[in-house]
Design an enzyme around this catalytic site. Structure first.
Site, PDB file in Angstrom:
ATOM      1  N   CYS A 159      -7.969 -18.333  -5.195  1.00 32.59           N
ATOM      2  CA  CYS A 159      -7.190 -17.741  -6.289  1.00 32.59           C
ATOM      3  C   CYS A 159      -7.875 -17.906  -7.645  1.00 32.59           C
ATOM      4  CB  CYS A 159      -5.796 -18.355  -6.336  1.00 32.59           C
ATOM      5  SG  CYS A 159      -4.839 -18.012  -4.843  1.00 32.59           S
ATOM      6  N   ARG A 172       0.801  -1.237   0.000  1.00 37.39           N
ATOM      7  CA  ARG A 172       0.000   0.000   0.000  1.00 37.39           C
ATOM      8  C   ARG A 172       0.826   1.276   0.000  1.00 37.39           C
ATOM      9  NH1 ARG A 172      -2.653  -3.407   3.492  1.00 37.39           N
ATOM     10  NH2 ARG A 172      -3.949  -4.735   2.176  1.00 37.39           N
ATOM     11  N   ASP A 207     -14.677 -12.423  10.312  1.00 37.58           N
ATOM     12  CA  ASP A 207     -13.528 -11.767   9.687  1.00 37.58           C
ATOM     13  C   ASP A 207     -13.748 -10.252   9.620  1.00 37.58           C
ATOM     14  OD1 ASP A 207     -11.123 -11.329   8.312  1.00 37.58           O
ATOM     15  OD2 ASP A 207     -11.945 -11.908   6.373  1.00 37.58           O
TER      16      ASP A 207
HETATM   17  O1  LIG Z   1      -6.102 -10.850   8.760  1.00 40.40           O
HETATM   18  C1  LIG Z   1      -5.108 -10.457   8.139  1.00 40.40           C
HETATM   19  O2  LIG Z   1      -3.955 -10.566   8.576  1.00 40.40           O
HETATM   20  C2  LIG Z   1      -5.356  -9.828   6.830  1.00 40.40           C
HETATM   21  C3  LIG Z   1      -4.335  -9.290   6.059  1.00 40.40           C
HETATM   22  C4  LIG Z   1      -4.649  -8.700   4.818  1.00 40.40           C
HETATM   23  C5  LIG Z   1      -3.495  -8.115   4.087  1.00 40.40           C
HETATM   24  O3  LIG Z   1      -2.408  -8.048   4.693  1.00 40.40           O
HETATM   25  O4  LIG Z   1      -3.567  -7.733   2.949  1.00 40.40           O
HETATM   26  C6  LIG Z   1      -6.007  -8.686   4.392  1.00 40.40           C
HETATM   27  C7  LIG Z   1      -6.959  -9.258   5.256  1.00 40.40           C
HETATM   28  N1  LIG Z   1      -6.618  -9.817   6.422  1.00 40.40           N
HETATM   29  C8  LIG Z   1      -8.362  -9.279   4.957  1.00 40.40           C
HETATM   30  O5  LIG Z   1      -9.157  -9.787   5.757  1.00 40.40           O
HETATM   31  C9  LIG Z   1      -8.820  -8.716   3.760  1.00 40.40           C
HETATM   32  O6  LIG Z   1     -10.031  -8.687   3.494  1.00 40.40           O
HETATM   33  C10 LIG Z   1      -7.863  -8.170   2.869  1.00 40.40           C
HETATM   34  C11 LIG Z   1      -8.018  -7.623   1.604  1.00 40.40           C
HETATM   35  C12 LIG Z   1      -6.779  -7.281   1.201  1.00 40.40           C
HETATM   36  C13 LIG Z   1      -6.358  -6.703  -0.060  1.00 40.40           C
HETATM   37  O7  LIG Z   1      -5.237  -6.189  -0.106  1.00 40.40           O
HETATM   38  O8  LIG Z   1      -7.151  -6.735  -1.021  1.00 40.40           O
HETATM   39  N2  LIG Z   1      -5.874  -7.612   2.152  1.00 40.40           N
HETATM   40  C14 LIG Z   1      -6.506  -8.157   3.185  1.00 40.40           C
HETATM   41 CA   LIG Z   2      -8.302 -10.914   7.685  1.00 38.57          CA
END
Ligand SMILES: O=C(O)c1cc(C(=O)O)c2c(n1)C(=O)C(=O)c1cc(C(=O)O)[nH]c1-2
Ligand SMILES: [Ca+2]
Length: 672
Positions: free
Chosen positions: A601, A116, A302
């Site tokens: 995926c 990001r 979640d």
């Molecule tokens: O629980 C976690 O450690 C974690 C990490 C991340 C991440 O690091 O991108 C996401 C999520 N959860 C998550 O729940 C989520 O919906 C999500 C979407 C994204 C993305 O970049 O599109 N990352 C993440």
């Molecule tokens: Ca998560």
């Protein structure tokens, strides 16, 4: 001039916030407003906005970075945590830095190989790499100055997707991994030396060990040890938001979901499970706990609270209040007193079915079925969130927050057969280490998908306008003093809206779906708007809303820009799969194996259309006929595909083939 980064420190970031000529930190300012005070581009002239340059990031997966700009130099990241320094005046690279993330890291990254963005401080550029390193680069040369491994252990599934923030000379970074199983924390490192200053865990650890601090002692009382949550870590990763109030000397972190997702599995007797789903205020000097507000007690869906936190000074019932605003996954917009963590108000910004609202103490009024351990629940919002990490912005001038909101349907059902590390057919992605303790889509969801941009009045707690998109998973937002809101969309456009009314004022195609947020800044007296595009993120791996598949690209716009856009690339997909021989009796077993190894995926064969990862219902039949050659040390490993050697047998692969071809056959339109 890259040397300008030597001037970036706390005073620089704070004073820049008054006029926002530069964009020196990921959320623009410490309050993370993403509100540009530049007004050269406004509702009257935005139709003259044109491309100044496009820069190819050379990436094919998700791009989530907000471009930082100081004195005409842009610092932005692409997929795989690759950093690009670009001269805004020419649109050409000054340097690039590739941390060479091992490709097998993709398998433990829940949500794409994204990043990001960076942080800037005292002549350095800080990037956190997907494989868990925090790296300091020289802003002039792009050469590495120091590097720290932020992981507790190289054996655990740590990944980092978030942007670091520098507060009082310390670089703050958390990590991701709660879908697989981790104990969340945030660490502060000295910006000059990389030496660790402090670490704050967000959930309690093994009760056989002493508590790290009083906060952990308090938190442990809200967990049931019979769930042995410490074996999987309990969750609470700090993977996205960090804001800072210099006057109060408080930093605010957004804490993630429970690991596993199922509350029953994690903490069988219940309990709030602090600090999951919370905003926690810390002392940035020491990492000491100051207060918390838990938005989702006993998370079961979640529902991360890692979405952007925005700080604002507002009037509520005639009184000036220092608040923070937050729109986490759970679908409610929160206004919280940021001096002490006291709840002020909450209201749902999308339809929700897990709670009817919040009581005056700031506790959700839940619906019992949302926690059923015996029946499936069509969670709204679902695990993708009513709002995910896609940044919101806030215009203090208009008093409105601009939020990319959505619904992505998913049915959740507690899985009583789960134990930590179990890999059973049907347990979502358990074959690569996921630990949700939930079955998904045991029946088709009834809720419908949507994506919208909404303008939200945080004081009245109501929607002021909305713009409907064609799909969920749209980009983050930028608000400006020109009373504009900029946002990219899943269907590959970048657009400006009237911040008061939501009227569409300008748009341009950008060659692929957009998930990142734009930034705006001034160089040589001219206002620019930049957006880094690259379809992906967790939803974008398997789904998409555009037929274009152009590589990751930064587009920079200004009034009167006349540059030609690069040629756009079409998404290539084969026709619906046909002709692969299979035994129909293998389909049910193949379905369960597909769920535990492939589905997040590759999506549902023939139903989803593929994101930046192909849908297996639309690949040449020869590839599915030879599926074993792809799953065992296959040719896609350099792109991040896991090797399933030792995890799947040859017979398993035959069953998965049956599911893929069987599903493609089932969805094929019948000739009448
Ligand atoms: O629980 C976690 O450690 C974690 C990490 C991340 C991440 O690091 O991108 C996401 C999520 N959860 C998550 O729940 C989520 O919906 C999500 C979407 C994204 C993305 O970049 O599109 N990352 C993440
Ligand atoms: Ca998560």
């Amino acid at each position: 001039d890259t040397s300008a980064v030597s001037r970036v420190d706390g005073a620089f970031i704070s004073s820049n916030a008054a006029e926002t000529r530069d964009w020196p930190s990921v959320g623009l300012d410490y309050a993370e407003t993403r509100y540009s005070r530049l007004a050269q581009i406004n509702g009257g002239n935005v139709k003259n906005l044109g491309l100044v340059w496009a820069y190819n990031l050379g990436s094919t997966r998700g791009v989530e970075a907000t471009p930082l700009v100081v004195d005409g130099v842009m610092y932005v990241t692409a997929s795989w945590s690759v950093v690009h320094a670009i001269d805004v005046r020419t649109g050409k690279a000054l340097w690039t830095y590739d941390p060479k993330v091992p490709k097998e890291t993709a398998a433990i990254a829940c949500c794409d190989v994204v990043n990001r963005g960076v942080a800037l401080y005292h002549g350095k550029v800080f990037v956190a790499s997907l494989d868990g390193r925090l790296i300091a680069l020289d802003a002039n040369s792009g050469k590495k100055v120091w590097e720290q491994d932020t992981r507790l252990s190289a054996k655990l599934p740590f990944t980092i997707t978030g942007a670091p923030r520098v507060i009082k000379g310390k670089v703050m970074i958390g990590n991701g991994g709660a879908e697989l199983g981790l104990r969340g924390y945030i660490t502060a490192y000295d910006a000059e030396t990389g030496k660790q200053a402090w670490r704050f865990f967000t959930v309690p650890g093994d009760p056989a060990q002493p508590f790290e601090n009083k906060a952990m002692e308090m938190a442990a009382k809200t967990w049931d040890p019979s769930g042995e949550y410490w074996k999987g870590g309990g969750g609470g990763t700090v993977w996205n938001s960090i804001a800072y109030d210099a006057d109060l000397n408080l930093m605010y972190i957004g804490v993630g979901n429970g690991s596993p997702w199922s509350h029953k599995a994690r903490s069988p007797a219940g309990g709030d499970n602090l600090f999951l789903g919370s905003v926690v205020a810390l002392n940035p000097d020491t990492g000491e706990y100051v207060w918390h507000y838990q938005e989702t007690p006993g998370d079961n869906w979640d529902y991360t609270s890692t979405q952007d936190i925005i700080l604002a000074d507002v009037k509520i019932e005639g009184k000036p209040r220092k608040v923070l605003m937050h729109a986490p996954k759970n679908g409610f917009f929160f206004v919280v007193d940021r001096t002490n963590g006291k709840f002020i108000s909450a209201k749902n910004f999308v339809d929700v079915n897990w709670a009817t609202g919040y009581d005056s103490n700031g506790r959700p009024i839940e619906l019992a079925e949302a926690r059923s351990t015996t029946t499936a629940f069509d969670a709204v919002p679902g695990p993708f969130g009513g709002h995910n990490w896609h940044s919101m912005s806030f215009s203090p001038k208009l008093g409105l927050a601009y939020i990319p909101v959505q619904n992505i349907p998913l049915v959740m059902q507690h899985d009583p057969s789960w134990s930590f590390g179990s890999n059973k057919p049907g347990q979502p992605m358990s074959g690569i280490g996921w630990n949700t303790a939930m079955h998904l889509n045991t029946r088709p969801p009834k809720s419908l998908p949507f994506g919208r941009l909404i303008a939200w009045d945080p004081i009245q707690q109501r929607e002021v306008w909305r713009h409907n998109h064609v799909s969920p998973w749209n980009g983050g937002t930028l608000a400006t003093a020109g009373d504009l809101v900029f946002q990219g969309s899943a269907d590959g456009r970048f657009a400006a809206y009237d911040a008061r009314t939501g009227e569409s004022l300008w748009e341009t195609p950008v060659g692929t779906g957009v998930i990142a947020a734009p930034s705006s800044y001034e160089v040589d007296g001219k206002q620019y708007v930049s957006i880094a595009v690259g379809w992906g993120g967790v939803y974008g791996e398997a789904a998409r809303a555009t037929e274009r598949n152009t590589p990751g690209t930064v587009y920079t716009f200004a009034l009167g820009g006349t540059a030609k856009a690069p040629d756009f690339v079409q998404y290539q997909m084969s026709g619906l799969l046909t002709g692969v021989k299979y035994n129909p009796a293998d389909v049910p077993a193949g379905t369960a194996l597909y769920v535990s190894h492939c589905v997040f995926c590759h999506g549902v064969p023939g139903v989803d259309k593929g994101g930046h990862i192909r849908n297996l219902g639309y690949v040449p039949a020869a590839e599915i006929e030879n599926l074993d050659k792809f799953v065992f040390k296959g040719p896609m490993m350099p792109l991040g595909m896991p090797d399933f050697t030792g995890k799947l047998s040859k017979e398993d692969v035959e069953k998965i083939k049956a599911f893929i071809q069987g599903t493609a056959d089932a969805v094929r339109p019948k000739a009448n």
